[in-house]
Each structure stands twice: as structure tokens, then as C-alpha cells.
Design a protein around this motif. Structure first.
Motif, mmCIF file in Angstrom:
data_model
loop_
_atom_site.group_PDB
_atom_site.id
_atom_site.type_symbol
_atom_site.label_atom_id
_atom_site.label_comp_id
_atom_site.label_asym_id
_atom_site.label_seq_id
_atom_site.Cartn_x
_atom_site.Cartn_y
_atom_site.Cartn_z
ATOM 1 N N THR A 1 -50.126 -29.508 -18.262
ATOM 2 C CA THR A 1 -51.030 -28.850 -19.206
ATOM 3 C C THR A 1 -50.605 -27.401 -19.407
ATOM 4 N N TYR A 2 -50.595 -26.996 -20.676
ATOM 5 C CA TYR A 2 -50.170 -25.643 -21.040
ATOM 6 C C TYR A 2 -51.236 -24.997 -21.925
ATOM 7 N N THR A 3 -51.373 -23.685 -21.783
ATOM 8 C CA THR A 3 -52.194 -22.929 -22.722
ATOM 9 C C THR A 3 -51.296 -22.494 -23.868
ATOM 10 N N MET A 4 -51.569 -23.028 -25.052
ATOM 11 C CA MET A 4 -50.746 -22.773 -26.232
ATOM 12 C C MET A 4 -51.629 -22.230 -27.358
ATOM 13 N N ALA A 5 -51.003 -21.639 -28.341
ATOM 14 C CA ALA A 5 -51.736 -21.044 -29.452
ATOM 15 C C ALA A 5 -51.581 -21.877 -30.711
ATOM 16 N N ARG A 6 -52.566 -21.784 -31.580
ATOM 17 C CA ARG A 6 -52.524 -22.444 -32.884
ATOM 18 C C ARG A 6 -53.205 -21.520 -33.893
ATOM 19 N N TYR A 7 -53.023 -21.816 -35.138
ATOM 20 C CA TYR A 7 -53.739 -21.121 -36.207
ATOM 21 C C TYR A 7 -55.036 -21.877 -36.474
ATOM 22 N N ALA A 8 -56.164 -21.184 -36.430
ATOM 23 C CA ALA A 8 -57.455 -21.866 -36.570
ATOM 24 C C ALA A 8 -58.515 -20.862 -37.001
ATOM 25 N N VAL A 9 -58.828 -20.841 -38.277
ATOM 26 C CA VAL A 9 -59.754 -19.860 -38.840
ATOM 27 C C VAL A 9 -61.142 -20.472 -39.002
ATOM 28 N N ASN A 10 -62.157 -19.726 -38.577
ATOM 29 C CA ASN A 10 -63.542 -20.138 -38.806
ATOM 30 C C ASN A 10 -63.958 -19.654 -40.191
ATOM 31 N N TRP B 1 -57.217 -11.085 -28.305
ATOM 32 C CA TRP B 1 -57.791 -11.757 -29.476
ATOM 33 C C TRP B 1 -57.173 -13.139 -29.668
ATOM 34 N N TRP B 2 -55.847 -13.232 -29.564
ATOM 35 C CA TRP B 2 -55.199 -14.537 -29.731
ATOM 36 C C TRP B 2 -55.588 -15.494 -28.609
ATOM 37 N N ALA B 3 -55.730 -14.981 -27.394
ATOM 38 C CA ALA B 3 -56.114 -15.840 -26.269
ATOM 39 C C ALA B 3 -57.532 -16.362 -26.423
ATOM 40 N N GLU B 4 -58.440 -15.507 -26.885
ATOM 41 C CA GLU B 4 -59.845 -15.900 -26.966
ATOM 42 C C GLU B 4 -60.166 -16.703 -28.216
ATOM 43 N N ASN B 5 -59.403 -16.521 -29.275
ATOM 44 C CA ASN B 5 -59.752 -17.136 -30.556
ATOM 45 C C ASN B 5 -58.788 -18.201 -31.055
ATOM 46 N N ARG B 6 -57.594 -18.257 -30.517
ATOM 47 C CA ARG B 6 -56.589 -19.164 -31.079
ATOM 48 C C ARG B 6 -55.848 -19.973 -30.022
ATOM 49 N N SER B 7 -56.321 -20.002 -28.803
ATOM 50 C CA SER B 7 -55.614 -20.706 -27.736
ATOM 51 C C SER B 7 -56.375 -21.943 -27.273
ATOM 52 N N ILE B 8 -55.614 -22.976 -26.924
ATOM 53 C CA ILE B 8 -56.182 -24.224 -26.417
ATOM 54 C C ILE B 8 -55.288 -24.755 -25.298
ATOM 55 N N ASN B 9 -55.849 -25.626 -24.493
ATOM 56 C CA ASN B 9 -55.060 -26.303 -23.465
ATOM 57 C C ASN B 9 -54.517 -27.615 -24.023
#
Length: 751
Positions: free
Chosen positions: A311-320, A294-302
């Protein structure tokens, strides 16, 4: 909550400080009877007043389909009527009739007045929180083993008392009051997400199970040997992972658009280590994978580093989310539709703001200057301009990525302990290694010796220093600079040393005062635990030396690396002293709590103690002091050990009828009152505060000593003389943001 200062002599000695009396340790804890009280509607306008005009309804939210408790005409109308001081009160009230009957009654309202809305709610809704009930702790042991680690009699007795507070916070779903799911024709409707197992609530307005709160609750439950409640907590989270694919912020449907800091695997690993119960892993390991997905598909960006071009795949908080949060509907609505705005926000701007507000709530730090484009906007009394500059989704946060790093390693270790799934072990360690590299590249500043969030908007590190700098060490990421140099390792923690010498309380979230609750002067229990764990993570070869001291005429501020705080010494939060408004803002006289080899309320000097051990001893004692003194100042007592204060003393804190508050947050400048600010009144209970007390008692019981609490009568007298009245260390006063919100409602009524 309005702040009242702790008062110090210029020498740094607490004015009229009293040593709390000693006595024998009690061995019994009585389980209380828990009752659910219902808030009475108290609209801010006369009942005959017409409701304020409303802006058009926001879009309906697919994740929250209720026509009563989610964004829609009913919820907006009830909120603009401002019936309750806290908007969460209404959405926690189950209906007393079927959904169809309630909606029909709403449509039948003939005149839109305050009185008609009060009548509608009174006739169609029951008391908030009735879907939950208190339950006894049948296997409660009043004398868990950790108490043997606590030397001081008063500290031991207080720790045992806090251990007993679990009996007040344990809940389960009340099946007799539960509304049927999935139908509008049932007897009632509720916002509750029913849970199958018992759990501990934080307390106050937080009536249900919460995600990241539970981590620190679990730390305490483990010390209390309540392993079955820890397992039940984990089972509830696993049910949610099965039902929703993620763990929501809390146990209400209005939280189904967001999660919170993902500490499930941390809790799972701690439970298995403490209980040796590996049977839970058969169910837990696949669901842990679901959470990562869930975190990878919904809250991760490069993110491509401007420092190394990697370049790294990192997570952020981001609510739709494109509507006000249901539990904070009025505050969000007024932030977006502020009548003082010369140019109203467009629909797109409002939608973006609602997404930012929800994303801020997902961080757990709602709200902080850490997330703002413009921390200086507005004022402490009017936070709306600040909140309209939120940039949560444009921030790659230290805390979230540090937690995910450790979670991957913990999951790999759990797989390995079962001698199963070697490919998963390798995959999770590879992901962890990539996150670690990203954290050190994007967040770590080797010249300032601190971690800073990465700002996607500016493509640069933030300059705002905050307590999240300790999260990587807590989760096992220690930069090479700290491993190779005692001087640099101390430099990383030098701001903590400054706080302990300069202020009465514990470590603040930031050193910026904005009126937001995740800024100075507030100091939160989880962060004291994280700072202590970060200190414990350093190897002895860089921590065994003596605590550095500043040069003659300088304060401990001058031991902090240049630029680390990005705040000049004279711009730091002030510390009140006796006889004048504040202590010195610069120079050695600013360190008003400094003693020979320790600090006030920092425990006893220990010969040969390394600097990291000194800071741990001092912070652990200071945290215990904040929890105990504020509880005692608000009516807490331990029969035969700690007498209740006199009514004259308790009147200073408006606590004559109180029995003691365990506050959700404290203050960098006080040890006998709560923190302040934010969108709701400071809460008492309090799950994570209790958990950290028990963890501190277990880990540092041999160096904890009875605190010196300020004299309330001396404080009340000085406060009256200097400010025109005393302010209570209680949880009864409205937060500034709410006061402003009600004023804005009044303005809309007049419009």
C-alpha cells in the motif's frame, strides 16, 4: 481551429521546401506598446430572440462567493445568451459599477431577450483584462549569454527575437483599475486575484498568471537572465500560499477550487541554482511545506497494489465542485444538459460531471483520452459524450506523482544546503522513497517498457500510452531495466524515434485522435522539453550505441516493444503527403522523413553519435522548426535576417495583417501551423512555447540548424485541390467544441 496539411513528396522531401534566408544577427529589441482589446458581444441568435429556457441553478460554491462571477442566476443567464465565443471573456470583465448596482440592474431586466442581456453587459461591465497592465522590462539585456551557444545565424537571430517576446508578455496589477476587495459597496467588482509583483502571462485568453505554465516560462526567463522576474513570479506564488494555503490554477477567483501540477519547488530550486540567491529560502521553505500539506490533505489516497499487495500513499487530481466552471460555464452547462440526451442526467450525475470537468482542468491536460472511460464515444465534432465519461478522480496519474517525488527531494536538498532542519531532510527523502516505490510498482510495465496511469476503477494499469511515460525519467526515476540494457533503454524511447521518422512535427500527447486538445495530433511544448530531459537523464553506458534501424521492409514502428502503444501501426494518426491523401500506413515507406543518419528538419548527421544524442538533436531541431516555421508562416519576420512572406503566401494562412504567432501547441504532422481541438480557439503568445525555444537554444545551440519550411503557395494549391479550400495556420477559427456548443444553444432556443 481547422487543420491544413503540410504537404510532402512520397520521398519524404517537403514540397517546395525553402531554406530560410540567412543574415546578420540583430542586437536590439524594441519594447512594444501593449493595448487591451475588448471583445464585442456577438450573440448566436437575433437580439429580439427570447433566451433559451434554463435548467435549475446548480448549488452555490462556497469557494467562489461572488454573485456575479461565480455560479448563480446572473452567470448562468449571461452564458445561455452566448454573447461571446469564449465564455471566459465575460468573467474577466470587471464591473463598471458596484456589485449591488449591477445585481439590481440584472434583477430589473424586464424581458429576457438576447438584446436585453447585451445591453445589461454593455452598461455594467468594462473591458476584459483591464485590471492588468503591461510594464517595461527595465533591465532587459538584448544579448544574454545563452546566444553564444547558438551556432547557426538564423537560429541565433530567431532565438534573440523570442527572447525579446518577454517584453510583450510582462504584466502587473493595474492599481488604478483595481476593484476594492471584500465589499459589495465598492466602486466595482472583479474576478482578478491581485498580485503584488510582476509576472509573465501565457498570452491570448490567458491574461493572468498561471501555475504550471510558469514553470516553462521560468526555464526561458533563466536563459534570458531575467532573474528578478523569476523571483517576482515565485513571490506571487508565495503570497497565494499564504493567502489560500495552495497555489490556484490561475490568478482569478474562479480558479480557487483547484490547483495545477505542483511545480513551485522545481521553479524555486532552478531559481536558486541559476541566481545563487538563497535569501528567498527563509520565506519559501515554510511555504513549500504548506503546499505539500495541501496536496497531502486534499489530493492523497492510499492505493494497494494488485501486483505486490503493498500500500502506497499516492496523489491524484480531485476537485470538489458541483457547478460548471465559471470560465467555461456554457461548455460545461451544455455538456451536462445536452438536449440530445435521451435520458437527462440527474442532479447527482451533473454534480459528479462538474467535479470531473474541474478535476480535468486541474491536471493541465483538459482534456485527454487519458482520463476517459470511453474514448470512442461521440466524435471529433461532438466531444460531449467523451467528456461525460471522464474518470479523472479514478485515475492515479504518472505525472503528478513524479513531480511530487522530485519536489520532496528538491526541498530536502534546499534544507541541506542551508545546513538546517536535518529532520525535515530525512522526512522528505523518506516520503520521496515511498512515492518512488509506488510509481515503479503501480505505473511501470517492465514487459512493455513504459509507464501507465493506474486506474482505480479497474484496479489495474491503464492500457492507453501517453507522453506522461517520460515524466518519471524527467524527475529522476529510472527503472533498473533501462539502466542495465541499452536495448531496453532505446525501447523506452522507440516511439519518439518512430515519430521523428514518420511525421513532420514533434511528439504528440497520445496516438489517439479524439478531437480533444490533449490527444493526437497535438504536440505541446512542455512535453518536448520533458522528453529531452528524460533522454538526458540516461547514463552514457546505455546510450552510446548507434541508433537501431528496422529490418528490411519494416518501419521504425517495428522497433517499438509489443503492446507498448496499444495501437496497431495502421491505426496511427496519418501523415499527409503530396499527390495523395496520406503516406503509407505500414512498412518502410511509412518513414517518409528518414534520411541517412538523421531525419528531415532534424539537424545534421554526426559521426559517432550515440542513439540518445541523435534523438535529442533531432527532436530539438524539429521543435525549433515548428516554432520558427509557424511564426514565419503567420507573418513573423526579422528585419535584415528573415524577410516577411508575400501577401499571397500569407493569405494562405489568413495572416496578411498578422505579425507572427507563437502558438501554445503544435501538430505531430505539421511544422508550420498550430495544433487544434479543445474547448477554446488555439492561443498565440505564448509563454511556455517561448520558454522552451530559449531552453532548447541554450542546451542544443551547437546542433541546431536553419529549418526547411514548407512552401505555403504549394500547400495552398494542394489543399484547395484536395479539400476544396485552404485552412489557416492562425488562431482565428473557433474550436469544434465551441461550434457544437453554439449549435446546442440554438437548439435550446428553438425548444
Amino acid at each position: 481551429m481547422v487543420h491544413w496539411p503540410a504537404v510532402l513528396l512520397s520521398s519524404g522531401v517537403l514540397l517546395g521546401a525553402r531554406a530560410l534566408p540567412q543574415g546578420p544577427v540583430t542586437s536590439s529589441v524594441t519594447a512594444p506598446s501593449i493595448t487591451v482589446s475588448t471583445v464585442v458581444a456577438s450573440p448566436s441568435a437575433p437580439l429580439s430572440s427570447s433566451l433559451p429556457s434554463q435548467v435549475p441553478l446548480p448549488p452555490s460554491q462556497a469557494w467562489c462567493p461572488s454573485n456575479i462571477f461565480c455560479a448563480g442566476e446572473l452567470l448562468q443567464t449571461v452564458n445561455v445568451a452566448a454573447l461571446y465565443a469564449d465564455p471566459k471573456t465575460f468573467v474577466d470583465k470587471p464591473t463598471s459599477k458596484s456589485s449591488q448596482e449591477v445585481l439590481s440592474a440584472f434583477q430589473a431586466i424586464s424581458n429576457d431577450t438576447e438584446g436585453s442581456i447585451v445591453d445589461f453587459v454593455d452598461n455594467n461591465f468594462r473591458g476584459e483584462g483591464l485590471e492588468l497592465e503591461a510594464v517595461p522590462l527595465t533591465n532587459f539585456n538584448a544579448n544574454p549569454a545563452f546566444l553564444n551557444n547558438v551556432s547557426d545565424p538564423l537560429v541565433k537571430s530567431f532565438s534573440q527575437t523570442v527572447h525579446g517576446f518577454w517584453t510583450q508578455l510582462i504584466r502587473q496589477t493595474n492599481q488604478s483599475a483595481l476593484c476594492p476587495e471584500g465589499t459589495e459597496t465598492g466602486s466595482c467588482e472583479s474576478s482578478l486575484i491581485p498580485l503584488n509583483h510582476t509576472f509573465v502571462v501565457p498570452g491570448g485568453r490567458f491574461r493572468e498568471q498561471y501555475y504550471w505554465d510558469s514553470y516553462w516560462i521560468v526555464q526561458g526567463l533563466i536563459q534570458s537572465e531575467l532573474y528578478d522576474i523569476v523571483k517576482d513570479t515565485l513571490e506571487n506564488f508565495m503570497d497565494e500560499l499564504e493567502n489560500f494555503g495552495f497555489i490556484p490554477n490561475g490568478g482569478r477567483i474562479y480558479y480557487l477550487d483547484r490547483s495545477q501540477p505542483p511545480l513551485f519547488i522545481h521553479m524555486l530550486a532552478d531559481y536558486v541554482a541559476a541566481s545563487n540567491d538563497t535569501s528567498i529560502l527563509g520565506r519559501a521553505l515554510p511555504l513549500a511545506e504548506a503546499e505539500f500539506k495541501w496536496w497531502a490533505e486534499n489530493r492523497s489516497i492510499n492505493v494497494t497494489s494488485p501486483f505486490t499487495n503493498k500500500t502506497y500513499t499516492m496523489a491524484r487530481y480531485a476537485v470538489n465542485n458541483t457547478a460548471p466552471r465559471p470560465e467555461s460555464y456554457l461548455t460545461d452547462y451544455l455538456t451536462a444538459n445536452d438536449p440530445s440526451l435521451s435520458t437527462p442526467l440527474t442532479e447527482d450525475e451533473r454534480s459528479n460531471l462538474y467535479a470531473e470537468l474541474a478535476s480535468g482542468a486541474e491536471t493541465g491536460w483538459d482534456y485527454s483520452s487519458r482520463w476517459l472511460k470511453d474514448p470512442l464515444a461521440g466524435s471529433a465534432a461532438d466531444q460531449n459524450p467523451k467528456l461525460r465519461s471522464l474518470n479523472v478522480r479514478g485515475t492515479v496519474p504518472i505525472c503528478l506523482n513524479s513531480i511530487l517525488y522530485k519536489a520532496h527531494l528538491l526541498l530536502a536538498d534546499l534544507y541541506e544546503s542551508q545546513k538546517a532542519n536535518a529532520s525535515s531532510v530525512s522526512a522528505h527523502r523518506d516520503v520521496a522513497a515511498s512515492i518512488r516505490a509506488g510509481i515503479l510498482d503501480l505505473f511501470w510495465d517492465p514487459s512493455k517498457l513504459a509507464f501507465y496511469d493506474f486506474n482505480l476503477t479497474a484496479n489495474a494499469r491503464s492500457t492507453l500510452f501517453n507522453v506522461a511515460t517520460f515524466y518519471p525519467l524527467w524527475n529522476g526515476i529510472i527503472p533498473d531495466e533501462l539502466l542495465s540494457s541499452s536495448e531496453k533503454a532505446f525501447g523506452f524511447f522507440s516511439s519518439l524515434n518512430m515519430v521523428l521518422n514518420r511525421y513532420n512535427g514533434t511528439y504528440p500527447v497520445t496516438f489517439v485522435e479524439t478531437g480533444l486538445q490533449w490527444d493526437a495530433p497535438n504536440a505541446w511544448p512542455p512535453h518536448q522539453h520533458i522528453a529531452l530531459e528524460a533522454l538526458r537523464a540516461l547514463p552514457s553506458n546505455v546510450t552510446s550505441g548507434a541508433l537501431p534501424t528496422p529490418s528490411s521492409g519494416q518501419s521504425t514502428f517495428n522497433l517499438i516493444p509489443d503492446g507498448q502503444l496499444y495501437v496497431s501501426e495502421d491505426a496511427l494518426p496519418k501523415q499527409s503527403i503530396a499527390g495523395s491523401s496520406n503516406a503509407s500506413t505500414t512498412g518502410s515507406s511509412a518513414d517518409i522523413n528518414k534520411l541517412d543518419g538523421t531525419v528531415i528538419n532534424g539537424g545534421n548527421k554526426t559521426d559517432g553519435e550515440g542513439w540518445a544524442a541523435t534523438l535529442q538533436r533531432e527532436l530539438a531541431n524539429r521543435y525549433l522548426t515548428s516554432a520558427l516555421c509557424s511564426w514565419h508562416a503567420t507573418g513573423g519576420q526579422i528585419p535584415g535576417v528573415l524577410p516577411r512572406l508575400s501577401d499571397q503566401e500569407l493569405n494562405v494562412t489568413q495572416s496578411v495583417n498578422n505579425t507572427g504567432n507563437m502558438f501554445e501547441k503544435f501538430s505531430v504532422s505539421d511544422v508550420d501551423s498550430a495544433g487544434r481541438g479543445g474547448e477554446y480557439t488555439v492561443q498565440a503568445g505564448f509563454g511556455w512555447t517561448n520558454g522552451v525555444v530559449l531552453w532548447v537554444a541554450s542546451k542544443y545551440g551547437d546542433v541546431l540548424v536553419a529549418p526547411q519550411c514548407p512552401d505555403l503557395l504549394a500547400q495552398g494549391s494542394t489543399s484547395t485541390a484536395t479539400t476544396g479550400g485552404s485552412n489557416a495556420a492562425s488562431s482565428v477559427r473557433a474550436a469544434p467544441a465551441l461550434t457544437v456548443a453554439l449549435a446546442l444553444v440554438a437548439a435550446l432556443v428553438m425548444a
